[in-house]
Design a protein around this motif. Structure first.
Motif, PDB file in Angstrom:
ATOM      1  N   THR A   1     -52.310 -41.747  12.161  1.00  0.00           N
ATOM      2  CA  THR A   1     -52.595 -40.429  11.598  1.00  0.00           C
ATOM      3  C   THR A   1     -51.423 -39.461  11.680  1.00  0.00           C
ATOM      4  O   THR A   1     -51.546 -38.303  11.282  1.00  0.00           O
ATOM      5  N   SER A   2     -50.296 -39.884  12.206  1.00  0.00           N
ATOM      6  CA  SER A   2     -49.103 -39.039  12.228  1.00  0.00           C
ATOM      7  C   SER A   2     -47.960 -39.796  11.579  1.00  0.00           C
ATOM      8  O   SER A   2     -48.047 -40.980  11.301  1.00  0.00           O
ATOM      9  N   ARG A   3     -46.886 -39.089  11.333  1.00  0.00           N
ATOM     10  CA  ARG A   3     -45.724 -39.694  10.680  1.00  0.00           C
ATOM     11  C   ARG A   3     -44.575 -39.827  11.673  1.00  0.00           C
ATOM     12  O   ARG A   3     -44.512 -39.108  12.657  1.00  0.00           O
ATOM     13  N   LEU A   4     -43.679 -40.709  11.373  1.00  0.00           N
ATOM     14  CA  LEU A   4     -42.500 -40.889  12.210  1.00  0.00           C
ATOM     15  C   LEU A   4     -41.344 -41.374  11.356  1.00  0.00           C
ATOM     16  O   LEU A   4     -41.463 -42.363  10.633  1.00  0.00           O
ATOM     17  N   SER A   5     -40.241 -40.647  11.429  1.00  0.00           N
ATOM     18  CA  SER A   5     -38.985 -41.123  10.856  1.00  0.00           C
ATOM     19  C   SER A   5     -38.093 -41.534  12.015  1.00  0.00           C
ATOM     20  O   SER A   5     -37.649 -40.698  12.807  1.00  0.00           O
ATOM     21  N   TRP A   6     -37.878 -42.831  12.130  1.00  0.00           N
ATOM     22  CA  TRP A   6     -37.076 -43.421  13.230  1.00  0.00           C
ATOM     23  C   TRP A   6     -35.788 -43.913  12.587  1.00  0.00           C
ATOM     24  O   TRP A   6     -35.807 -44.815  11.744  1.00  0.00           O
ATOM     25  N   LEU A   7     -34.680 -43.277  12.946  1.00  0.00           N
ATOM     26  CA  LEU A   7     -33.442 -43.590  12.216  1.00  0.00           C
ATOM     27  C   LEU A   7     -32.232 -43.524  13.138  1.00  0.00           C
ATOM     28  O   LEU A   7     -32.273 -42.948  14.226  1.00  0.00           O
ATOM     29  N   HIS A   8     -31.153 -44.124  12.669  1.00  0.00           N
ATOM     30  CA  HIS A   8     -29.931 -44.130  13.457  1.00  0.00           C
ATOM     31  C   HIS A   8     -28.723 -44.446  12.583  1.00  0.00           C
ATOM     32  O   HIS A   8     -28.838 -45.070  11.526  1.00  0.00           O
ATOM     33  N   ALA A   9     -27.562 -43.990  13.054  1.00  0.00           N
ATOM     34  CA  ALA A   9     -26.280 -44.223  12.384  1.00  0.00           C
ATOM     35  C   ALA A   9     -25.307 -44.756  13.417  1.00  0.00           C
ATOM     36  O   ALA A   9     -25.036 -44.094  14.423  1.00  0.00           O
ATOM     37  N   HIS A  10     -24.768 -45.964  13.171  1.00  0.00           N
ATOM     38  CA  HIS A  10     -23.859 -46.615  14.113  1.00  0.00           C
ATOM     39  C   HIS A  10     -22.473 -46.679  13.481  1.00  0.00           C
ATOM     40  O   HIS A  10     -22.264 -47.398  12.505  1.00  0.00           O
ATOM     41  N   PHE A  11     -21.535 -45.927  14.044  1.00  0.00           N
ATOM     42  CA  PHE A  11     -20.185 -45.879  13.494  1.00  0.00           C
ATOM     43  C   PHE A  11     -19.247 -46.846  14.213  1.00  0.00           C
ATOM     44  O   PHE A  11     -18.267 -47.302  13.639  1.00  0.00           O
TER      45      PHE A  11
ATOM     46  N   ASP B   1     -18.489 -46.963  20.090  1.00  0.00           N
ATOM     47  CA  ASP B   1     -18.206 -45.720  20.794  1.00  0.00           C
ATOM     48  C   ASP B   1     -18.856 -44.487  20.174  1.00  0.00           C
ATOM     49  O   ASP B   1     -18.709 -43.389  20.711  1.00  0.00           O
ATOM     50  N   LEU B   2     -19.562 -44.649  19.053  1.00  0.00           N
ATOM     51  CA  LEU B   2     -20.165 -43.473  18.446  1.00  0.00           C
ATOM     52  C   LEU B   2     -21.429 -43.851  17.671  1.00  0.00           C
ATOM     53  O   LEU B   2     -21.374 -44.592  16.684  1.00  0.00           O
ATOM     54  N   VAL B   3     -22.563 -43.323  18.132  1.00  0.00           N
ATOM     55  CA  VAL B   3     -23.869 -43.598  17.536  1.00  0.00           C
ATOM     56  C   VAL B   3     -24.691 -42.318  17.572  1.00  0.00           C
ATOM     57  O   VAL B   3     -24.659 -41.570  18.561  1.00  0.00           O
ATOM     58  N   VAL B   4     -25.447 -42.063  16.504  1.00  0.00           N
ATOM     59  CA  VAL B   4     -26.424 -40.980  16.479  1.00  0.00           C
ATOM     60  C   VAL B   4     -27.789 -41.606  16.209  1.00  0.00           C
ATOM     61  O   VAL B   4     -27.956 -42.343  15.231  1.00  0.00           O
ATOM     62  N   HIS B   5     -28.755 -41.328  17.086  1.00  0.00           N
ATOM     63  CA  HIS B   5     -30.105 -41.888  16.950  1.00  0.00           C
ATOM     64  C   HIS B   5     -31.113 -40.764  17.057  1.00  0.00           C
ATOM     65  O   HIS B   5     -30.960 -39.859  17.887  1.00  0.00           O
ATOM     66  N   GLY B   6     -32.165 -40.813  16.213  1.00  0.00           N
ATOM     67  CA  GLY B   6     -33.151 -39.746  16.271  1.00  0.00           C
ATOM     68  C   GLY B   6     -34.531 -40.160  15.813  1.00  0.00           C
ATOM     69  O   GLY B   6     -34.698 -41.110  15.039  1.00  0.00           O
TER      70      GLY B   6
ATOM     71  N   ASP C   1     -17.484 -37.136   8.996  1.00  0.00           N
ATOM     72  CA  ASP C   1     -16.100 -36.765   9.313  1.00  0.00           C
ATOM     73  C   ASP C   1     -15.131 -37.903   9.024  1.00  0.00           C
ATOM     74  O   ASP C   1     -14.254 -38.221   9.842  1.00  0.00           O
ATOM     75  N   GLY C   2     -15.277 -38.523   7.865  1.00  0.00           N
ATOM     76  CA  GLY C   2     -14.372 -39.593   7.471  1.00  0.00           C
ATOM     77  C   GLY C   2     -14.700 -40.952   8.051  1.00  0.00           C
ATOM     78  O   GLY C   2     -14.032 -41.935   7.728  1.00  0.00           O
ATOM     79  N   ARG C   3     -15.729 -41.036   8.894  1.00  0.00           N
ATOM     80  CA  ARG C   3     -16.158 -42.314   9.460  1.00  0.00           C
ATOM     81  C   ARG C   3     -17.292 -42.892   8.615  1.00  0.00           C
ATOM     82  O   ARG C   3     -18.105 -42.160   8.058  1.00  0.00           O
ATOM     83  N   THR C   4     -17.355 -44.216   8.564  1.00  0.00           N
ATOM     84  CA  THR C   4     -18.439 -44.906   7.878  1.00  0.00           C
ATOM     85  C   THR C   4     -19.239 -45.720   8.880  1.00  0.00           C
ATOM     86  O   THR C   4     -18.671 -46.405   9.733  1.00  0.00           O
ATOM     87  N   GLY C   5     -20.553 -45.628   8.789  1.00  0.00           N
ATOM     88  CA  GLY C   5     -21.422 -46.382   9.687  1.00  0.00           C
ATOM     89  C   GLY C   5     -22.629 -46.911   8.934  1.00  0.00           C
ATOM     90  O   GLY C   5     -22.786 -46.688   7.727  1.00  0.00           O
ATOM     91  N   TYR C   6     -23.501 -47.618   9.667  1.00  0.00           N
ATOM     92  CA  TYR C   6     -24.690 -48.220   9.079  1.00  0.00           C
ATOM     93  C   TYR C   6     -25.865 -48.045  10.035  1.00  0.00           C
ATOM     94  O   TYR C   6     -25.691 -47.922  11.245  1.00  0.00           O
ATOM     95  N   GLY C   7     -27.059 -48.069   9.470  1.00  0.00           N
ATOM     96  CA  GLY C   7     -28.258 -47.986  10.291  1.00  0.00           C
ATOM     97  C   GLY C   7     -29.494 -47.812   9.439  1.00  0.00           C
ATOM     98  O   GLY C   7     -29.422 -47.484   8.246  1.00  0.00           O
ATOM     99  N   GLU C   8     -30.642 -48.008  10.066  1.00  0.00           N
ATOM    100  CA  GLU C   8     -31.917 -47.930   9.369  1.00  0.00           C
ATOM    101  C   GLU C   8     -32.497 -46.528   9.383  1.00  0.00           C
ATOM    102  O   GLU C   8     -32.272 -45.761  10.316  1.00  0.00           O
ATOM    103  N   ALA C   9     -33.279 -46.236   8.351  1.00  0.00           N
ATOM    104  CA  ALA C   9     -34.249 -45.154   8.400  1.00  0.00           C
ATOM    105  C   ALA C   9     -35.606 -45.805   8.160  1.00  0.00           C
ATOM    106  O   ALA C   9     -35.804 -46.487   7.156  1.00  0.00           O
ATOM    107  N   MET C  10     -36.508 -45.600   9.094  1.00  0.00           N
ATOM    108  CA  MET C  10     -37.832 -46.215   9.024  1.00  0.00           C
ATOM    109  C   MET C  10     -38.857 -45.086   9.017  1.00  0.00           C
ATOM    110  O   MET C  10     -39.101 -44.459  10.050  1.00  0.00           O
ATOM    111  N   ASP C  11     -39.438 -44.818   7.860  1.00  0.00           N
ATOM    112  CA  ASP C  11     -40.350 -43.687   7.727  1.00  0.00           C
ATOM    113  C   ASP C  11     -41.785 -44.191   7.631  1.00  0.00           C
ATOM    114  O   ASP C  11     -42.221 -44.699   6.594  1.00  0.00           O
ATOM    115  N   PHE C  12     -42.522 -44.014   8.731  1.00  0.00           N
ATOM    116  CA  PHE C  12     -43.883 -44.548   8.851  1.00  0.00           C
ATOM    117  C   PHE C  12     -44.910 -43.523   8.376  1.00  0.00           C
ATOM    118  O   PHE C  12     -44.879 -42.358   8.785  1.00  0.00           O
TER     119      PHE C  12
END
Length: 337
Positions: A195-205, A208-213, A304-315
């Motif tokens: 009954t709720s939503r969740l966007s589980w996502l991340h960017a792996h550059f 040494d550098l990852v953003v997860h949320g 900032d000029g870096r390229t990375g990859y990662g999933e966005a999973m929107d439930f």
């Protein structure tokens, strides 16, 4: 705080028969080629019932039907092997998982000879597990609202970034696996109806550098409308140090609820702002369980000029999806009248 013993099954804190534990390994291969391959390996253990669901997905395409992907396998009533052991199990669907160093190293093997699939990889953690329920680790944990963290299914939960290395062979084509990505482990009561939503996502550059949320969002605008992202938890991993996210959000542009473009602006515990944008390479409707659809996209991220990859999973739960598409249909009927 997550301890080594949290890699194992937990004693249920509820007599609800839908108490569950999950392991999810999300990874990718060929990300720098014209055929980026998104891979997901999942187990949802309902140990009080003695059963589990397991899915394995491999997708390099833009699909909205799971059977249109490169590979899709889903079982809902596998028997939990006895004695139950989340550190070492083999399942009837061909999946073998061994955690040789609790919460640090997992070896995963999956074979489906009929489909010509062999998948083998080792996951090695690059950080300690990130406990979204521990205020000492996660700045957003204090006074949290469980309804914004996917309900009591996330009463126990950690995310963790690591290095995946191995190989996949599908229908005679071998592809090496060498990527930085994120896994998670959850335990709690996981209802059949979400009954709720969740966007589980991340960017792996890099290592040494990852953003997860983790984010909440609204479906009010319909399946093709941009939606604002409200942050609930997350971290930045930078050169081996973890900085919890303290604020920020973003916007997801969508087609049929699938993320097409994600723009994030978040702030970490060192008061640094991070702005990044992801563009979808693939789409896939992952059903981790029958009552929910994870609108999955593998994204190429820029920061900032870096390229990375990662999933966005929107439930989104099936009930909510039904309401959204009902409103859309009614609006079309009115427009034609």
């Amino acid at each position: 705080m997550i301890r080594p013993e949290d890699a194992q099954f937990h004693r249920p804190t509820s007599d609800d028969p839908l108490w569950s534990e999950t392991n999810y390994f999300g990874l990718y291969a060929g990300q720098d080629t014209d055929r980026p391959m998104n891979i997901g390996v999942y187990g949802l253990f309902r140990e009080p019932l003695g059963v589990l669901g397991s899915t394995v997905s491999i997708n390099s395409r833009r699909v909205t039907m799971p059977w249109a992907a490169d590979y899709w396998d889903a079982w809902q009533h596998l028997v939990v092997p006895q004695p139950s052991d989340l550190l070492d199990y083999s399942l009837a669907n061909g999946l073998r998982v061994r955690c040789t160093q609790p919460n640090m190293v997992w070896d995963v093997d999956f074979s489906d000879a009929a489909a010509g699939l062999e998948l083998h990889f080792r996951y090695t953690a690059l950080m300690a597990p990130y406990d979204i329920n521990d205020p000492a680790q996660d700045p957003m944990a204090a006074g949290r609202d469980l309804d914004l963290t996917w309900g009591h299914a996330y009463a126990g939960h950690f995310d963790q970034t690591g290095h995946y290395e191995g190989e996949i062979e599908l229908r005679g084509v071998r592809t090496p696996i060498d990527c930085v990505s994120t896994m998670d482990h959850s335990w709690g009561v996981r209802a059949e109806r979400q009954t709720s939503r969740l966007s589980w996502l991340h960017a792996h550059f890099s290592r040494d550098l990852v953003v997860h949320g983790l984010f909440d969002f609204s479906t009010a605008g319909g399946p093709d409308a941009p939606s604002a992202l409200t942050m609930t938890h997350g971290y930045v991993l930078e050169k081996g140090q973890v900085f919890g996210l303290t604020g920020g959000g973003g916007t997801t542009d969508r087609t049929g609820f699938y993320p097409e473009r994600v723009a994030l602006s978040v702030v970490d515990s060192a008061d640094r702002a991070w702005e990044l944008t992801g563009t979808a390479l693939t789409t896939f409707p992952w059903q981790s369980q029958p009552g929910v659809v994870g609108h999955n996209s593998l994204l190429r991220w820029e920061m900032d000029g870096r390229t990375g990859y990662g999933e966005a999973m929107d439930f989104v739960g099936l009930g909510e999806l039904g309401e959204v598409y009902h409103r859309l249909h009614q609006a079309e009927v009115v427009a034609r009248a």
